[in-house]
Structures are given as structure tokens and as C-alpha cells.
Design an enzyme around this catalytic site. Sequence first.
Site, PDB file in Angstrom:
ATOM      1  CB  THR A  50      -0.939  -0.003   1.225  1.00  0.00           C
ATOM      2  OG1 THR A  50      -1.800  -1.146   1.124  1.00  0.00           O
ATOM      3  CG2 THR A  50      -1.771   1.255   1.292  1.00  0.00           C
ATOM      4  CG  ASN A  61      -6.286  -7.860  -5.654  1.00  0.00           C
ATOM      5  OD1 ASN A  61      -6.210  -7.169  -6.663  1.00  0.00           O
ATOM      6  ND2 ASN A  61      -7.065  -7.562  -4.636  1.00  0.00           N
ATOM      7  CD  GLN A  88      -2.377 -11.043  -5.043  1.00  0.00           C
ATOM      8  OE1 GLN A  88      -2.154 -12.254  -5.054  1.00  0.00           O
ATOM      9  NE2 GLN A  88      -2.826 -10.416  -3.969  1.00  0.00           N
ATOM     10  CB  THR A 148      13.975   3.775  12.569  1.00  0.00           C
ATOM     11  OG1 THR A 148      14.407   4.956  13.251  1.00  0.00           O
ATOM     12  CG2 THR A 148      14.900   2.623  12.933  1.00  0.00           C
ATOM     13  CB  CYS A 200     -21.638  -9.930   3.002  1.00  0.00           C
ATOM     14  SG  CYS A 200     -22.872  -9.915   1.722  1.00  0.00           S
TER      15      CYS A 200
HETATM   16  C1  LIG Z   1      -2.659  -6.079  -6.028  1.00  0.00           C
HETATM   17  C2  LIG Z   1      -2.386  -5.573  -4.652  1.00  0.00           C
HETATM   18  N1  LIG Z   1      -1.884  -4.332  -4.477  1.00  0.00           N
HETATM   19  C3  LIG Z   1      -1.617  -3.832  -3.260  1.00  0.00           C
HETATM   20  C4  LIG Z   1      -1.835  -4.572  -2.120  1.00  0.00           C
HETATM   21  C5  LIG Z   1      -1.513  -3.960  -0.821  1.00  0.00           C
HETATM   22  O1  LIG Z   1      -0.304  -4.438  -0.264  1.00  0.00           O
HETATM   23  P1  LIG Z   1      -0.112  -4.535   1.312  1.00  0.00           P
HETATM   24  O2  LIG Z   1      -1.040  -5.584   1.791  1.00  0.00           O
HETATM   25  O3  LIG Z   1       1.316  -4.938   1.509  1.00  0.00           O
HETATM   26  O4  LIG Z   1      -0.401  -3.190   1.873  1.00  0.00           O
HETATM   27  C6  LIG Z   1      -2.356  -5.884  -2.249  1.00  0.00           C
HETATM   28  C7  LIG Z   1      -2.612  -6.771  -1.099  1.00  0.00           C
HETATM   29  O5  LIG Z   1      -3.296  -6.516  -0.176  1.00  0.00           O
HETATM   30  C8  LIG Z   1      -2.640  -6.384  -3.541  1.00  0.00           C
HETATM   31  O6  LIG Z   1      -3.129  -7.615  -3.704  1.00  0.00           O
HETATM   32  C1  LIG Z   2      11.929  12.063  19.158  1.00  0.00           C
HETATM   33  C2  LIG Z   2      11.820  11.142  17.994  1.00  0.00           C
HETATM   34  N1  LIG Z   2      10.814  11.294  17.113  1.00  0.00           N
HETATM   35  C3  LIG Z   2      10.646  10.480  16.061  1.00  0.00           C
HETATM   36  C4  LIG Z   2      11.515   9.429  15.826  1.00  0.00           C
HETATM   37  C5  LIG Z   2      11.280   8.576  14.626  1.00  0.00           C
HETATM   38  O1  LIG Z   2      10.715   7.337  14.968  1.00  0.00           O
HETATM   39  P1  LIG Z   2      11.010   6.021  14.088  1.00  0.00           P
HETATM   40  O2  LIG Z   2      12.425   5.721  14.325  1.00  0.00           O
HETATM   41  O3  LIG Z   2      10.111   4.972  14.644  1.00  0.00           O
HETATM   42  O4  LIG Z   2      10.698   6.359  12.680  1.00  0.00           O
HETATM   43  C6  LIG Z   2      12.582   9.229  16.725  1.00  0.00           C
HETATM   44  C7  LIG Z   2      13.558   8.131  16.584  1.00  0.00           C
HETATM   45  O5  LIG Z   2      14.244   7.910  15.648  1.00  0.00           O
HETATM   46  C8  LIG Z   2      12.745  10.105  17.828  1.00  0.00           C
HETATM   47  O6  LIG Z   2      13.742   9.955  18.701  1.00  0.00           O
HETATM   48  S1  FES Z   3     -24.420  -8.315   4.534  1.00  0.00           S
HETATM   49 FE1  FES Z   3     -24.511  -8.981   2.522  1.00  0.00          FE
HETATM   50  S2  FES Z   3     -25.855 -10.705   2.570  1.00  0.00           S
HETATM   51 FE2  FES Z   3     -25.818  -9.949   4.556  1.00  0.00          FE
END
Ligand SMILES: Cc1ncc(COP(=O)(O)O)c(C=O)c1O
Ligand SMILES: Cc1ncc(COP(=O)(O)O)c(C=O)c1O
Ligand code: FES
Lengths: 386, 386, 124
Positions: free
Chosen positions: A72, A151, A179, A237, A325
Amino acid sequence: MKRIYFDHSATTPVDEEVAKLMLEYMTEKFGNPSSIHSFGREVHKAVDEARNHVAALIGANANEIFFTSGGTEADNLALKGVALANRKKGNHIITTAIEHHAILHTCEYLEKQGFSITYLPVDEHARVKIEDVRNAVTDQTILISVMFANNEVGTIQPITEISEIAKEKGIYFHTDAVQAVGNYPIDVKELNLDLLTLSGHKFHGPKGVGALYVRRGVRIESVQQGGGQERSIRPGTENVPGIIGLGKAAEIAKRDMEKKIAHITALRDKLTTGIRERISDIKLNGHPTIRMPGNVNFSFSYVEGESLLLNLDLKGIAASSGSACTSGSLDPSHVLLAMGLTHEVAHGSLRISLGRGNTAEDIDYCLTVLPEIIERLRSMSPLSST
Amino acid sequence: MKRIYFDHSATTPVDEEVAKLMLEYMTEKFGNPSSIHSFGREVHKAVDEARNHVAALIGANANEIFFTSGGTEADNLALKGVALANRKKGNHIITTAIEHHAILHTCEYLEKQGFSITYLPVDEHARVKIEDVRNAVTDQTILISVMFANNEVGTIQPITEISEIAKEKGIYFHTDAVQAVGNYPIDVKELNLDLLTLSGHKFHGPKGVGALYVRRGVRIESVQQGGGQERSIRPGTENVPGIIGLGKAAEIAKRDMEKKIAHITALRDKLTTGIRERISDIKLNGHPTIRMPGNVNFSFSYVEGESLLLNLDLKGIAASSGSACTSGSLDPSHVLLAMGLTHEVAHGSLRISLGRGNTAEDIDYCLTVLPEIIERLRSMSPLSST
Amino acid sequence: MYTEKVMDHFTNPRNVGELKEANGVGEVGNAKCGDIMRIYLQVEDNIIKDVKFKTFGCGAAIATSSMVTEMVKGKSLEEALKISNQAVAEALDGLPPAKMHCSNLAADALHEAIKDYINKKEGK
Ligand SMILES: Cc1ncc(COP(=O)(O)O)c(C=O)c1O
Ligand SMILES: Cc1ncc(COP(=O)(O)O)c(C=O)c1O
Ligand code: FES
Ligand code: FES
């Protein structure tokens, strides 16, 4: 009760070897790759190696791989990153009506930002028509984004042909290959791709990690701001265990690709034939041959998807459906509708997506259980004449 | 050689129990939480439990927790999400000059989008002045974002007082509490916070997962587009092992908080006193008392940070520095400069950040090694008279 | 990050210190950007008889300083002037790209020291 997992397009189990390696990079080799001390350096090196493995899987160079938090995010980065960096060249993007929501909803966002999007229709097999791509191009077009394989129905798009059009017109071409990567051979250089999205959890890597391939020279902006990680294209990170796991999964996928595809294709054909033999009033969704090895998608008339899934689940079989659903929305799958299915038929769809861990016995079991369930549901249905 | 890890502000090792649990959610309980079959449901439930643990750690409700790919993403989501959703109310945001780049660079991005940002100065101890906050507020101000504790010098900000101003003026208040959560007691309801960023890898959870606390009722937009995960505020297949790990780390952090702080504070005081006794021409950076339990930050005159770090590393000690040469940029730490340090003094800074795994022997060893290294480097330095 | 040779010169820097009898001294860099290198030369009959350095800076700064002193000892001034920053980096089997411009100043310091020697001599 025995449980059979038939939902590999939704996600896959992490390979044991992958998980073991990730564990090592959580408890022992836990440094921050940005740190200059030995704890950091050993991890930095391992991240580089993982990048090599991911690059090798798709025929890219290591410096063309940017790790993200999943498919995504990579889709968002591809579309927004290219759109914003190339706005001066034009404001038109071409995609298809059957993309994943990560693409479609990002396109809607871009529309609000003043971009104009063409959503190409697909034929009854969910394939885009080359002429449609060609006709959609304007002098404002900066990007074409067409998924590699769908997908839901598994249809593979004419990527080579679309890529040729893109090259001819000097337009960037992105493919959401979530996929396909790890499950199907892909070479970005052969296909002449500019950008490609992949996600770890679809091929026995971990959830929460993916990558965007960006060909050298493609103009792209970062979407997230922060430190200098991933050459500032994707700051934050690094998800080190995730990246290490993705690298290992890529290595294994490349090594076992042929074997895996042969195994899964055989199971798929056994299942498809078996269902056809045992159940009437059905429709195979997706392209009959140009489809992912593991994808089986049928619509069963007079049957609703969620109740079908729940019945299968009670028998220990995990699958999925394009039924509204199960999606939490009111409409059934936008993919099935774009293929021209009626609401009823779309509601009655079942997707079985096979993985390397499935066996012929799993298929046999499914072929015993599924006809009974369909029959029972049909006997309850006011739509059915039986 | 024995290796001593003194860089817990950069990242921490994943707790063994956390890692074990994550392993389970990779290989056995690997379902996609969005799936309706049993593989999906068991994981969905576990994600909910993790959410409860994270909420409990900071005194929030579970439905106020949104999982992200880390602190950087949560900071991006907080600032952009609130800015875009409240643009009609105003276009002014107040932050400080000493925030992490995840905040500062996001603010720069927002400036390009037409927002106006006030970067509050800090005093010599890196504390923001309450009057400055109050004076910065205009009728256009929609958000104040001030970090809880600084990652370099450990100074804790007057969060309660700032929160009061925000409430009084009807402005949202966000705090980047990445350094503090899990290492320091925080209760979002007591502090009356609207948004708070936390990150797993700073308190023995995994890298690549974090969360944004968003008080119920706060207007916020999603920054990433995709499926409906995290109530559409943060779409993308959930990083399940990461989330499960974060939940477990939160549970452990809450349980052990008091004990951990007592242990680390004692070590810190031993180290601080020991350095003062053994080395002259030094300066403690950050507030003398209102600082994180694990943070020790000194500047050593006539010494450059990177060579100090490398020498320590050769002796098996992993630490960090605000020196420009370790950050990859030309200027030393923006935090140290904002505190009024000269370039030379900033270059010679050493951050030792202690964790629960450190021992009194680690401190003793450091107190033997560090003075020798400082002496040797000073003897090589053209700035020193010795 | 650093090559073995860099780490060797960083851990065991050659010719550290000052030269009481120096007849040429050169300094480059400033503390703002991190590196200060000072080179002391003792020149006799156009030959660099002895050389020492003092450096405030990162691993690369210390290693290049050390390396350049090794490279010039016993050389004529003409030969010493031919030594470039690039040559010093190569003698160390390379430096990280980020360090090439910012810390690789040892040859400049050497050239400054030679200039200082020549100026003093001509001034006499
Ligand atoms: C075709 C396709 N694109 C994007 C995604 C999103 O990837 P992710 O699940 O890693 O966010 C998916 C799967 O959920 C997918 O099947
Ligand atoms: C104060 C502060 N904010 C944000 C971040 C970023 O977080 P992350 O490392 O999970 O991306 C860090 C650490 O690297 C941090 O020390
Ligand atoms: S929510 Fe779709 S059949 Fe019930
Ligand atoms: S001292 Fe800063 S790069 Fe060398």
C-alpha cells in the site's frame, strides 16, 4: 480439525527460515543501521544484502530498491511521488478500473489535487485492451499504472505491450506487482518498467514490509518526511527485521520459483477440473489461461459468498470471496463488476488461492466438501429452482 | 571482546518474550486480520488485544490508537492529518527548533503547502519557555506540536503547561513522545493530550511499528490511501507481527516501568558523577534534572565526536554523538546549536543512552576507558593546549 | 564504513604531535565544519626531514593526516607538492564518499606548511 489454508492471495505464512533469521535481527543484531558503531554497521550490511536479494528477484539494481511498510505504501509513493515530481510535465494519469484500493483510492486523492485520471475498462476476462491504453494517452499523460496480476481473479495484464506504448510516448510506467512478485517470474529490465510495487507477505515474507522499484533516472519525490533513510525517498528508522525477512523470502522465492509454480499449477488444474466436474451452474472468473498459477475463482449461481465462506470455514477451509458482505461495503467486488458480472453472480464468487504448502489431499478434501456445501446453500436459496 | 550497548535512544534490542510471540504470529497465526475465516479472526483478536495494551500504557482508549509503520509515519500523520483536516480553521502551527526531523521536515513540507510554522527557541537546557508558547498563538493557530523528551539531550518539556495553553485557546496539542513512551510514565488523559506519537523500537519492541494516539473527536485525515485498515486512517495490510510485538512490549513496559526507571537512573547518576570526577573541560548538555532517566550527554572540549565514537567502538562501547560527521550533514546537531552551543562544543558531544540491560560493571568499564580516550584525542588536537 | 588502512592510521596514527624545530607550519579547516589539521615540517636542504601533525576531526581526518605525514617524510618539496588529497585517499584504499570533500584536507595542510616554509625563507 484439520485446517486448510486456501487464501494465499490475502497473505501467506512466513517461511520458517525467514522467521528464524528475523528473530536474530531482533534480539541479537538489533542495532540501528544509521549508527556508526559495530551494532549499527553489522545491521547496515545486512540491510544492503537484503536489498541485493530483492533486486535480484526482479532483475533490478540494488540502488533501485526502496523499502516501504508494504504494498500500500509503495503504491502511494509510486503514484504521488511521480505525480508531484512531474506535475510540470502534465497532470494526467492512466490506470484501470480493477486496481487494488491502494491504487484506486490514491488516484481519487490525486484527483482532488487537480490530477485527471483515466480508469481503463477491462474485458470479460479482466484484461485491459491495448488500444484503450493507446487511445487514453494525451500530451498531459505523465504516468500509466497497470497492475501485473489481479488479486481477485488472477488475470495477468499485457504488461510488455503497455510498457512499449509508455516507452514510445515517453511516459513513466508503474505496475503494482504485489500478487506476482515472488510467485511469478518478473524481470523489470526485460519488461522495461519504470516503477514496480512488491509486498513481502504475499510470498512467505513478513507483513508490514514491501518495496518500490524505481528505475534509475525516474523523477520521484518522497511522500513521507523525516530522517535520511532510504536516500530520503522513504525516511523513518528502517524496519530491519522486516527488510531482512523480505530479503530472505526473495532469495528463497527466486531459488524455488520454477518448482513452486509447477506444484501450484498442477494443484490448481486439479481443483478447477474437479469443481467443473462436480458442480453445475458455475462460471470461472478471470482469464482461462493468462492467470496466476495459484488463483481459482468461480461464481456459483444462487449462492452468496459470505455464507459459502463461513460454511467452508466450519469445515476447516479458509478462502475468500468478492461478496460485498465480506468486504464491509455495500457493493460486491469492483473487479467482478468491471468484468461485467451482475451483482448476483459477483456475490456468489469464491476465490481459492493456492500456496506452496498445499497438497493434492487438500484439493481432494475440498472437492468432497465444496459440492455438499453448494448444494445445501442452493437448496436454501429462493433464487435457485432446485 | 565484550560489547556494551549504550545507544538505547537510537534503538533497543527486542525483548525475548516479545520476539517469541512475534514468531508465533509469523509462522503459525499468520492470517490476514481482514479475512473472515478462522485464520483471520484469531489474528484480528490478537491485534485488538495489542491495541488494548498500547492504550493501557498511555492511559488511552483502544479506539484512540492507530498503528503505523513507526514514529516517523505517526509524526507525519499527526501533522499533515490535522493540518489538512483543519485547514479551514487556520493555517498556523507551532513547534520547536529541537524536534526530530520527522517533525521538522514535515513542517517544511507543510510550509510549501501554504501553512505557516513557528519554530520556538529553547533555553540553554533545551527547554521551551511557556511565555514563548503563549505569545506564539494567533487566531490562525490550529496545532501545537512539542516533543515530550528530546532524543539527543534528554530534556523533558513542560508538557502540562503547554497542554493547558492549548486547551485554553482551543488548539490541538500533539506531542512526539517517541523517546518517552515505555521509558517514562505518561497518561494522555492526565496531560490532556490530543495526539501523541510512539514507536516500538525505543522500548524493546520491534522496529517498523509505532502508533498515533488520536483523542476521540479530533479531526484528522488519512495521509495514505488504500483499504479500510485502521478505520481508513492508516490503510495497508497490518504489520501483524509488529503490532503484536508492540502490544507485548507495551505490556512489559507498563509492568516494569518503576523498576526500570530506578535501575537506569542509578546507573546514569553513577556515570555522570564518574565522568565529572575523571575528566575536566566538559559540559553536561540538557537539563540537569528534568531529563530522561537514561540520557547522559556531555561535550568534551578539543575533541571531535566521530573519532570519540570510533575509539569507544574499538573498545566495545556503542554510543552516539551530535557531531556533524556522524549525521552525514555538514552542521552538527540542530538541537545542540539551538541550545546555544558553539560548533566546536557541539562537535565534541557524546550521548550515552542507558537501557534496562546495562549494569554497574558497564559503567565502571566505561569510566576506565573514556578518560584515556579523551586524553589521547586531546593530545592530538590542535585546539588543546596540552 | 572505513577501510582497514583508514582504521589502522586512525588507531595508530603516525607522527602525532608538534615539532619544536619546525620551519614550516600549515593549518586548514575550521571547527565549524568539524576538521582542523595542522602540519609541522622540518625542512633541510629542500628535503622534509621530519613532519608531525595535530588534528581535530573525525576518523577520516585523523587517518588522512597520519597518512600524509608518512607519504612526505624524506621527500623533496617538489615531490611533496605533487601529493594531492586524492592521492592520500587512494593511499588509504579510499574514503566514504561523504568524507571525500569534508575531511580529506591533509594534503592541503601539507601544502600550506610548505608555503609557510618558502615564505619564511624568502622573507629572510
Ligand atoms: C494487487 C495488490 N496491491 C496492493 C496490495 C496492498 O499491499 P499490502 O497488503 O502490503 O499493503 C495488495 C494486497 O493486499 C494487492 O493484492
Ligand atoms: C523524538 C523522535 N521522534 C521520532 C523518531 C522517529 O521514529 P522512528 O524511528 O520509529 O521512525 C525518533 C527516533 O528515531 C525520535 O527519537
Ligand atoms: S451483509 Fe450482505 S448478505 Fe448480509
Ligand atoms: S570531521 Fe566532519 S567529516 Fe571529518
